[in-house]
Design an enzyme around this catalytic site. Structure first.
Site, mmCIF file in Angstrom:
data_model
loop_
_atom_site.group_PDB
_atom_site.id
_atom_site.type_symbol
_atom_site.label_atom_id
_atom_site.label_comp_id
_atom_site.label_asym_id
_atom_site.label_seq_id
_atom_site.Cartn_x
_atom_site.Cartn_y
_atom_site.Cartn_z
ATOM 1 N N CYS A 114 0.917 -1.226 0.061
ATOM 2 C CA CYS A 114 0.091 -0.016 -0.089
ATOM 3 C C CYS A 114 0.895 1.145 0.046
ATOM 4 O O CYS A 114 0.260 2.418 -0.269
ATOM 5 C CB CYS A 114 -0.963 0.130 1.028
ATOM 6 S SG CYS A 114 -2.071 -1.473 1.211
ATOM 7 N N HIS B 31 -3.128 7.382 2.436
ATOM 8 C CA HIS B 31 -3.711 5.970 1.887
ATOM 9 C C HIS B 31 -5.143 5.752 2.392
ATOM 10 O O HIS B 31 -5.512 5.764 3.466
ATOM 11 C CB HIS B 31 -2.589 4.835 2.475
ATOM 12 C CG HIS B 31 -3.241 3.540 2.027
ATOM 13 N ND1 HIS B 31 -3.491 3.229 0.881
ATOM 14 C CD2 HIS B 31 -3.278 2.487 2.886
ATOM 15 C CE1 HIS B 31 -4.095 1.993 0.988
ATOM 16 N NE2 HIS B 31 -3.898 1.342 2.307
ATOM 17 N N ASN C 94 -10.077 -0.132 0.204
ATOM 18 C CA ASN C 94 -8.386 -0.115 0.157
ATOM 19 C C ASN C 94 -8.283 -0.658 -1.312
ATOM 20 O O ASN C 94 -8.157 -1.908 -1.563
ATOM 21 C CB ASN C 94 -8.196 -0.643 1.115
ATOM 22 C CG ASN C 94 -6.698 -0.765 1.295
ATOM 23 O OD1 ASN C 94 -5.837 -0.566 0.407
ATOM 24 N ND2 ASN C 94 -5.926 -1.140 2.401
#
Ligand code: UT7
Length: 319
Positions: free
Chosen positions: A113, A246, A276
């Protein structure tokens, strides 16, 4: 002194949308639980014939179009992905061919990520060092292919998508400062431990996560690296016009914003609509805020990634 500057952004989300109610039909969960714990309402799922490079292509084309740059002008292609099309060659090489160009270096970066921030920082360093003048940086993921759809602790969190930026050399920043970190001793808290060997899948091929530990580490890492990159850029919390962390969980985003003393009005949060998307999440959010006019020339934009590895990093941009 040569700096790099973002001159174009682009994004792509696959057509198929899976809502929390859709998920509740296959696993013991509810829209209420997912929305209240994560802020996520829906995620996009890549079609069976779409690989990471297929999601990356329209995102890259949109970024090139905004930049007014032709693919043949690129002298660097970096793709951040955890879900490459194949073991090799890199998704960056496959994307380069799909864009109809050849010759410039193309490679993947794997920092899960945090991948987009790692890739952006790497491209920035190429440009600062005079090794490239026009670079394409993409985050692209078919992350849902790593999910165990019977594990409600993970399958509700992730989605597929891609985002891209085009960077150009410039006399002024642009990218003011970047900072990257990793702590490999924490590899086990968020991982896909399996692999492929001798023609077989070996080990566990699904995402496994200690959600509580990841949550706590993520909030601290985001706060620490924000201070670090702001100091490197000679700015303070009050100078941040837009914070783009993020997009993992709205509670992590809110905690990080609180630690920075930023109201949510100055935070770009789109996790509700696509969950996500790992390396794609930051460029997806950036593209949205650029195209809807929130980010304007002169704004200070703080990008922050955190994820598997454990990895974390930040990039401070003057728009
Ligand atoms: O890029 C980084 C990627 N990772 C992350 O962003 C994850 C960070 N962590 C988180 O976002 C949170 O830890 C989660 C959203 C994963 C979990 O939230 P939580 O508030 O930490 O819940 P929990 O893990 O403490 O679980 C609470 C309860 C448990 O039930 P019991 O043991 O109290 O009976 C879980 O079994 O919630 C249960 N649970 C669920 N219930 C309904 C876990 N997942 C679900 C679910 N639906 N999807």
């Amino acid at each position: 002194m040569t700096y790099s500057r973002v001159v174009g952004t682009g994004a792509y989300l696959p057509e198929k949308v899976m809502t929390n109610d859709d998920l509740a039909k296959i696993v013991e969960t509810s829209d209420e639980w997912i929305a209240s714990r994560t802020g996520i309402r829906a995620r996009h799922i890549a079609a069976d014939d779409q690989k990471a490079s297929d999601l990356a292509l329209p995102a890259a084309q949109r970024a090139l179009e905004m930049a007014g740059v032709s693919a043949t002008d690129l002298d660097l292609v970096i793709v951040a992905t955890t879900t490459p099309d194949m073991a090799f060659p890199s998704t960056a090489c496959i994307l380069q061919a799909k864009l109809g160009t050849a010759g410039c270096p193309a490679f993947d970066v794997q920092a899960v990520c945090t991948g987009f921030v790692y890739a952006l920082a790497t491209a920035d360093m190429f440009i600062r060092a005079g090794q490239a003048r026009t670079a394409l940086v993409v985050g692209t993921e078919t992350f849902t292919r790593l999910l165990d759809w019977s594990d409600r602790g993970t399958c509700v969190l992730f989605g597929d998508g891609a985002g891209a930026v085009v960077l150009k050399a410039s006399d002024e920043p642009g990218i003011v400062a970047t900072r990257l970190h990793a702590d490999g001793s924490q590899a086990g808290i968020l991982c896909v431990a399996g692999g492929v060997a001798n023609g077989n899948v070996t080990g566990d091929p699904f995402v496994r996560m200690d959600g509580n530990t990841v949550f706590k580490l993520a909030v601290k890492a985001l706060a620490d690296v924000a201070d670090e990159v702001l100091e490197a850029g000679g700015l303070t919390h009050a100078d941040i016009d837009w914070f783009i962390p993020h997009q993992a969980n709205i509670r992590i985003i809110e905690s990080a914003a609180r630690k920075l003393g930023l109201p949510m009005e100055r935070v770009v949060a789109c996790v509700a609509r696509h969950g996500n998307t790992s390396a794609a999440s930051i460029p997806l959010a950036l593209d949205e805020a650029v195209r809807d006019g929130r980010i304007r020339p002169g704004h200070n934009v703080l990008l922050e990634g955190v994820g598997g590895g454990f990895t974390w990093g930040a990039a401070l941009l003057r728009w």
